[in-house]
Scaffold this motif. Structure first.
Motif, PDB file in Angstrom:
ATOM      1  N   THR B   7       0.968  -0.851   0.091  1.00  0.00           N
ATOM      2  CA  THR B   7      -0.147   0.259  -0.216  1.00  0.00           C
ATOM      3  C   THR B   7       0.769   1.237   0.377  1.00  0.00           C
ATOM      4  N   TRP B  10       3.970   3.462  -3.376  1.00  0.00           N
ATOM      5  CA  TRP B  10       3.994   4.408  -4.129  1.00  0.00           C
ATOM      6  C   TRP B  10       4.707   5.775  -3.441  1.00  0.00           C
ATOM      7  N   LYS B  11       4.072   5.804  -2.687  1.00  0.00           N
ATOM      8  CA  LYS B  11       3.865   7.006  -1.809  1.00  0.00           C
ATOM      9  C   LYS B  11       5.409   7.778  -1.267  1.00  0.00           C
ATOM     10  N   ASN B 159      -2.068  14.382  -9.652  1.00  0.00           N
ATOM     11  CA  ASN B 159      -1.805  13.399  -8.197  1.00  0.00           C
ATOM     12  C   ASN B 159      -2.508  12.104  -8.867  1.00  0.00           C
ATOM     13  N   GLN B 161      -2.217   7.798  -9.070  1.00  0.00           N
ATOM     14  CA  GLN B 161      -2.321   7.257  -8.290  1.00  0.00           C
ATOM     15  C   GLN B 161      -1.152   5.915  -9.537  1.00  0.00           C
ATOM     16  N   GLN B 163      -2.698   3.768 -10.076  1.00  0.00           N
ATOM     17  CA  GLN B 163      -4.033   3.046 -10.333  1.00  0.00           C
ATOM     18  C   GLN B 163      -4.053   3.677 -11.987  1.00  0.00           C
ATOM     19  N   ASP B 164      -4.144   4.745 -11.837  1.00  0.00           N
ATOM     20  CA  ASP B 164      -4.110   5.893 -13.370  1.00  0.00           C
ATOM     21  C   ASP B 164      -3.350   5.533 -13.970  1.00  0.00           C
TER      22      ASP B 164
END
Lengths: 227, 227
Positions: B7, B10-11, B159, B161, B163-164
Motif C-alpha cells: 500500500t 507509491w508515496k 496527483n 495514483q 492505478q491511474d
C-alpha cells in the motif's frame, strides 16, 4: 592584396570557409602568398569545416551539459547499461576523464614537438574500468569539468596559428593526421558520447514506452558508437 | 499482509520493480488484494521499467541540458542540418515546444477524461516550421523551459495514483496505449532529440575529423530518429 585580406582572418574570427568562397570564384592559388597557399591545396574539405573557436565552443560546453543532465539522476539512468560489455554513465564520464588526462592535449604536444617522428601513445579505451571503482558520479563530473578547463587553458597558451593546424602527427593505427583533425575529433568525440549516453538512458525504457517504440529512433540505434 | 506492505510503496517512492522481485519469489497474485492484482498481470515488462519520479527526473533536466548545450553556440552548430528535409537545432527545440503545447499533457487529460472513447489528436511533427520563423534560439530555449515547467506542475496537481498509470487511451495510429506508456514516451522522446541533436552537430565536422571518422560512431548513425 588577397594575401593581405587573408592575413587578418584568424584573429578576427573570420571563417576558413571564406577560402572556399574564393576558390569558387576561381582565384588562382598562385596569387596567394606562399604562407597561405597550403590552405587552398591541403585537405580543402577539412579546412572548410574547421574553425578553432567553433571547436572550443563545443569543448567548453560538454562538462556543463553532462553535469546538468546527470547530476542527481536516479540510479536507473546512471547505473544501468545496454547489456553485457556495454557502458553506463559512470563508464562514459570516466572514459572522457581518461581522454583529458592521456589523449587530447598530450597528442597536441606530440604533434608540435615531434611531428610525424613520434607516433601517439595508443589510447586505452577501457582504463576507466580500473580507475573509477568506488568513485561517485558527482566526483567524476567535477573531475571532468576541472580537467577540461585546465586542458582548454593549456591549449590557449599554445597560441596556435593557422599554419600550426596543418602540422602533421602519426596515429598508431590511422597513420598521418593533422592537428586540426585531432582538435575536431576531440569535439566530435564529446558528441559521440552524448549520443551514446542518450541511447543508454533511453534503453532503460525500451519496454515502458509500449507501442511508441516504433516512433522513437533512439531505441533503434544499433550501438554503433565506438565506446 | 502483502497488500498492506504494498500500500505504501507509491508515496514512499519505492519502485514498481519490487513487484518483479515478489513475482520471482513466486508469491501468487491471488494473495494480493484485488486493488493490486493488475500490477502483476498487466504489462509486467512495462511496469518493471516505469517509475514516475524517474520519468520526472529526465523531463525536468531536458530544458536545462539543451540550454547549456546550445545557448550562445556559433552558427555552424545551430543553423546547419544534415541535408535537405532534415532538422537543425531550431527545428528540434521548436518541435519540443510544440509537443509541450499540444501533445503530452493534453493527451494525459484525454486519457483521464475519456479513456479509449476519444482518440488523441494527431501530432503535427512539422508545425514548428510554420511557427518559428524569425524567433531566436534563445527565445525558443526560454519558451521550452517555461512550458515544460508549467506542464510538469500541471501533471503534479493531477496527483496520479498507481492505478491511474494503467488507464488506457487510444492513439490514432498505434491503438490502445496506457498512461504510463505515454509518460515514458515523453521522456524517451526528449532523449531521442538529444540523440538527434548530437548527431546533427557532429555531422558538421564529418570531414574535419579526417581519418578519425572510423572511430566516431555518431558519424555513422543513419538518422533513424523519427524527427
Amino acid at each position: 592584396m588577397l594575401g593581405d585580406a587573408l592575413t587578418g582572418f584568424w584573429k578576427a574570427g573570420a571563417s576558413i570557409r571564406r577560402l572556399e568562397v574564393r576558390a569558387r570564384h576561381k582565384i588562382s592559388a598562385a596569387s596567394l602568398s606562399p604562407k597561405w597557399q597550403p590552405y587552398i591545396y591541403v585537405r580543402m574539405a577539412s579546412l572548410t569545416e574547421f574553425r578553432l573557436d567553433e571547436t572550443f565552443a563545443v569543448l567548453n560546453r560538454t562538462p556543463t551539459t553532462l553535469n546538468v543532465l546527470l547530476r542527481g539522476l536516479p540510479d536507473i539512468w546512471v547505473h544501468r547499461n545496454e547489456g553485457e560489455d556495454t557502458w553506463n554513465a559512470f563508464d562514459i564520464v570516466g572514459h572522457l576523464i581518461f581522454g583529458e588526462r592521456t589523449d587530447w592535449v598530450p597528442r597536441v604536444r606530440i604533434i608540435l614537438e615531434s611531428g610525424e617522428g613520434r607516433a601517439f601513445d595508443p589510447f586505452d579505451r577501457f582504463a576507466q574500468a580500473k580507475e573509477n571503482n568506488g568513485t561517485s558520479l558527482e566526483q567524476l563530473l567535477d573531475d571532468f569539468a576541472r580537467l577540461r578547463r585546465e586542458n582548454l587553458a593549456a591549449l590557449k597558451t599554445l597560441n596556435l596559428q593557422p599554419q600550426d593546424l596543418q602540422r602533421r602527427g602519426k596515429h598508431p593505427a590511422l597513420g598521418v593526421v593533422t592537428l586540426s583533425e585531432l582538435l575536431a575529433t576531440w569535439a566530435v568525440h564529446d558528441l559521440t558520447h552524448v549520443h551514446q549516453l542518450s541511447r543508454v538512458m533511453a534503453h532503460q525504457y525500451r519496454d515502458a514506452v509500449g507501442p511508441w517504440s516504433t516512433y522513437l529512433g533512439v531505441l533503434r540505434c544499433a550501438g554503433h558508437s565506438a565506446p
